[in-house]
Scaffold this active site. Structure first.
Site, PDB file in Angstrom:
ATOM      1  CB  SER A  30      -8.945   1.478   5.725  1.00 50.79           C
ATOM      2  OG  SER A  30      -9.702   2.660   5.730  1.00 50.79           O
ATOM      3  CE  LYS A  69      -3.826   2.161   2.558  1.00 49.25           C
ATOM      4  NZ  LYS A  69      -4.783   2.022   3.691  1.00 49.25           N
ATOM      5  CB  SER A 126      -7.992   4.116   2.716  1.00 52.74           C
ATOM      6  OG  SER A 126      -7.158   3.422   3.650  1.00 52.74           O
TER       7      SER A 126
END
Length: 494
Positions: free
Chosen positions: A183, A78, A159
């Site tokens: 998330s 990420k 997210s």
């Protein structure tokens, strides 16, 4: 079997048995990224040359008899984790060209154990969102589609939507993610994969771009519960560079996946039965309880009375911490700068106005407001008191039960053009996940079925602090009973 069809565990077994090399495995995933990323936009940066070099080095180590726990496994990272020498953007314009001179602790742990990094996965800007639509580099598309409406573009959740979409589409065997209010678990649920937010402090936050420091926690997403367990063991560990890192032993999480649930007491919080909750969510929840009962667990009704206050509490605490954390992006120390003809204040204002998106600005403004003189006691201080009550609810529940089962999300993945103009509707996506963050507890999303339109739905297992082993045991039991083997329409080799 194509190299991209392996689970992470299956790939490790194949590598250990000499059925394929890390170079072959990595190349197959890079080819899948090249073919599908233009559509899915799951990666912001692809580090193909670095990945192939790392894969060849891994094969050399294996040939020499040096094999790490993740030796040769290609992962997505990420783009909130700092990676030395590789652009780290937080999906923002203000950090769009930032290249860290250091490695985050979590990614350093993965590299230590032999992982290969394919690139940096897309996310909501500064991890603020539930749809992965706020990224400065464009939104991510969910590889799943509705059965009778294949043309509607669906969100992957946020997210960590890029991480989840990459794993679901067979572009990576696993990925790092972060969870501030859901998330990890929400995008895992939307994309039909597993994802765990570990206990706060289990994984170091050092080198992870901060959103809300008392809530942020790194964790993995992968295709199976066992794959998540394997990744979490490598990601975890005490870090003296992080004052919130817990100095606790890291157990063999994967071994716990085979433990079973016989004799465990599983809590069902009545407050999670929301008005207007879709019948198929309720039915899946009941099915999950039936599966666990059939495996020998006892189902216990419990109460978490302050649950109804969790979401408003979160949306006071998280923006407050965000407004403080994001003050460092001023155009002076690092990141983008918009030159100004006026004074230093003018430089700050122009840089931040151009560098932050509407959603980030909204949260900074809310956070600054609740921290301001005259409102601190009324909002922020009160929210912290309610947060303590939410944690106490869970502490009392652990006197009765070993784990808690709830839905993971209030719906399946929604369309990219749905809910986007209603921030409150977007925030409600976290209604089932936020309490675990406020209490610092581990929470696991497990795919368990499909809705009427053929989209994945997931259940959530919440556990005691630092008892991820029980969470994995319960999640694995659900996974075995569900037998979830549906695949997204868009994936490598489809």
């Amino acid at each position: 079997m194509r190299p991209t069809d392996f689970t992470l565990r299956g790939a490790l077994d194949a590598l250990n048995e000499g059925l394929l090399t890390s170079e072959e495995l990595t190349r197959a995933h890079l080819e899948a990224i090249e073919a599908l990323n233009p559509r899915l936009n799951a990666f912001i940066t692809v580090t193909a040359d670095r990945a192939m070099e790392a894969a060849r080095a891994s094969d050399a180590r294996r040939a020499a008899g040096t094999v790490g726990p993740l030796e040769g496994v290609p992962l997505a990272i990420k783009d909130l984790f700092c990676t030395q020498g590789v652009r780290t953007t937080a999906a923002s314009r203000i950090l769009g060209e930032f290249i860290p001179p250091y490695e985050s602790t979590v990614t350093a742990n993965l590299l230590r154990d032999g992982a290969v990094f394919l690139g940096k996965a897309n996310l909501d800007e500064f991890a603020m969102g539930s749809s992965n639509s706020t990224s400065a580099f464009g939104g991510v598309e969910n590889p799943w589609s509705r059965r009778n409406d294949p043309d509607t573009r669906l969100v992957p959740g946020g997210s960590s939507g890029g991480s989840a979409a990459a794993v679901a589409a067979r572009l990576a065997l696993g990925a790092t993610a972060t969870d501030t209010g859901g998330s990890i678990r929400q995008p895992a649920a939307f994309c039909g994969i597993a994802g765990i937010k570990p206990t706060y402090g289990r994984c170091s936050r050092w080198g992870v771009v901060a959103f809300a420091s008392s809530l942020d926690q790194a964790g993995p997403v992968a295709r199976t519960v066992e794959d998540c367990a394997i990744l979490l063991r490598s990601m975890s560990g005490f870090d003296p560079k992080d004052s919130t890192s817990a100095d606790v032993a890291v157990p063999d999480f994967a071994a716990a996946c085979a433990r079973g649930v016989r004799g465990l007491r599983i809590g069902v919080p009545r407050e999670y039965r929301l008005d207007g909750m879709p019948a198929e969510i309720e039915a899946l929840w009941q099915q999950g309880l039936d599966w666990l009962r059939a495996e020998g667990a006892e189902i216990v009704d419990i109460s978490l009375p302050h649950t109804k206050h969790a979401l408003p509490t979160y949306y006071v605490v998280a923006p407050a911490e965000a407004s403080s954390n994001l003050a460092r992006y001023d155009g002076v120390r690092y990141g983008a700068r918009v030159e100004a003809g006026g004074d230093l204040k003018d430089l700050y204002e122009r840089t931040r106005a151009a560098g932050f998106s509407d959603e980030v600005k909204r949260r900074i403004m809310i956070g600054t407001y609740v921290l301001s003189a005259g409102y601190y006691d009324a909002y922020y201080l009160k929210a912290q008191k309610v947060r303590a009550l939410i944690k106490r609810d869970f502490d009392l529940a652990w006197q009765q039960v070993d784990a808690i089962l709830t839905p993971a999300t209030p719906s399946a993945a929604f369309g990219a053009d749905e809910k986007q103009d209603d921030p409150v509707a977007m925030y409600l996506n976290d209604v089932f996940t936020v309490p675990a963050n406020l209490a610092g507890l581990p929470g696991l999303a497990v795919p368990a079925g499909l809705d009427a339109r053929g989209l994945p739905l997931a259940l959530q297992v919440i556990g005691r602090p630092f008892d991820e082993e029980t969470v994995f045991a319960v999640g694995s039991a659900i996974e075995r009973s569900a037998g979830f083997d549906a695949l997204p329409a868009v994936r490598a080799g489809a």
